[in-house]
Scaffold this active site. Structure first.
Site, mmCIF file in Angstrom:
data_model
loop_
_atom_site.group_PDB
_atom_site.id
_atom_site.type_symbol
_atom_site.label_atom_id
_atom_site.label_comp_id
_atom_site.label_asym_id
_atom_site.label_seq_id
_atom_site.Cartn_x
_atom_site.Cartn_y
_atom_site.Cartn_z
ATOM 1 N N HIS A 101 5.798 15.184 35.418
ATOM 2 C CA HIS A 101 6.434 13.889 35.688
ATOM 3 C C HIS A 101 7.743 13.776 34.936
ATOM 4 C CE1 HIS A 101 3.703 13.314 32.247
ATOM 5 N NE2 HIS A 101 4.558 12.427 31.790
ATOM 6 N N HIS A 103 10.297 10.958 33.416
ATOM 7 C CA HIS A 103 10.538 9.561 33.052
ATOM 8 C C HIS A 103 11.986 9.222 33.420
ATOM 9 C CE1 HIS A 103 6.975 9.150 30.291
ATOM 10 N NE2 HIS A 103 7.097 10.466 30.264
HETATM 11 P P1 5GP Z 1 3.856 11.490 28.904
HETATM 12 O O1 5GP Z 1 3.622 11.027 27.479
HETATM 13 O O2 5GP Z 1 2.715 12.342 29.410
HETATM 14 O O3 5GP Z 1 5.207 12.122 29.099
HETATM 15 O O4 5GP Z 1 3.921 10.163 29.751
HETATM 16 C C1 5GP Z 1 2.826 9.605 30.403
HETATM 17 C C2 5GP Z 1 3.256 8.226 30.876
HETATM 18 O O5 5GP Z 1 2.301 7.762 31.809
HETATM 19 C C3 5GP Z 1 3.336 7.175 29.757
HETATM 20 O O6 5GP Z 1 4.649 6.667 29.672
HETATM 21 C C4 5GP Z 1 2.329 6.117 30.182
HETATM 22 O O7 5GP Z 1 2.760 4.800 29.927
HETATM 23 C C5 5GP Z 1 2.175 6.380 31.666
HETATM 24 N N1 5GP Z 1 0.864 6.037 32.190
HETATM 25 C C6 5GP Z 1 -0.334 6.448 31.682
HETATM 26 N N2 5GP Z 1 -1.343 5.951 32.433
HETATM 27 C C7 5GP Z 1 -0.765 5.244 33.428
HETATM 28 C C8 5GP Z 1 -1.305 4.485 34.530
HETATM 29 O O8 5GP Z 1 -2.509 4.377 34.740
HETATM 30 N N3 5GP Z 1 -0.406 3.892 35.352
HETATM 31 C C9 5GP Z 1 0.948 3.985 35.154
HETATM 32 N N4 5GP Z 1 1.740 3.347 36.017
HETATM 33 N N5 5GP Z 1 1.487 4.678 34.129
HETATM 34 C C10 5GP Z 1 0.635 5.296 33.278
#
Ligand code: 5GP
Ligand code: ZN
Length: 141
Positions: A101, A103
């Site tokens: 993903h 951001h």
């Molecule tokens: P990472 O830390 O893996 O780069 O980012 C994961 C992102 O996923 C975080 O910013 C978190 O807020 C988002 N996230 C986690 N669970 C959910 C969810 O159930 N729904 C949405 N819309 N975002 C999520």
């Protein structure tokens, strides 16, 4: 390709609700539930790939094209003054959800967000050159 235990695969299949921004056959963009700046979006391939290094170039090309469109829409639609793109690989890099993903974070003057970006200078140019040699050797394999 779908991982039944993956939270983003559940969002893609509709088993977990999300606030969608855009979708096509290969890519979904939706609002991050925990925004670091309000308007923060996530862009994912619909197929379960992770990490970046294991994701095919044609999939990445489709995902990054949507990243660009979301960034532009945050500027035009929200009046963002700038945009940060962030993509983490591995827990040590801060990745929590192991489904590729990007951001897409809209930035505003005085939004109060600061990246904890502290330079750690090389001892000298040869230290950087030695690391560059190791990266280049891996590139040529
Ligand atoms: P990472 O830390 O893996 O780069 O980012 C994961 C992102 O996923 C975080 O910013 C978190 O807020 C988002 N996230 C986690 N669970 C959910 C969810 O159930 N729904 C949405 N819309 N975002 C999520
Ligand atoms: Zn997944």
């Amino acid at each position: 390709m779908n991982d039944p235990d993956c939270i983003f695969c559940k969002i893609i299949s509709g088993r977990i609700p999300s606030t969608k921004l855009y979708e096509d056959a290969d890519v979904l963009a939706f609002m991050d539930i925990g925004p670091i700046v309000k308007g923060h979006a996530l862009v994912v391939p619909k197929a379960h790939y992770d990490p970046l290094s294991q994701t095919p170039d044609d999939v990445l090309a489709k995902v990054i094209a949507v990243v660009r469109r979301i960034a532009q829409a945050q500027q035009e639609g929200l009046g963002a003054d700038g945009v940060n793109i962030h993509q983490a690989n591995g827990a040590v890099a801060g990745q929590v959800v192991p489904h590729l993903h990007f951001h897409v974070v809209p930035r505003f003057k005085h939004d109060g967000h600061h990246w904890n970006w502290t330079p750690h200078p090389y001892a000298d140019l040869s230290e950087a050159a030695a690391l560059a040699d190791r990266i280049k050797a891996a590139l040529s394999r």
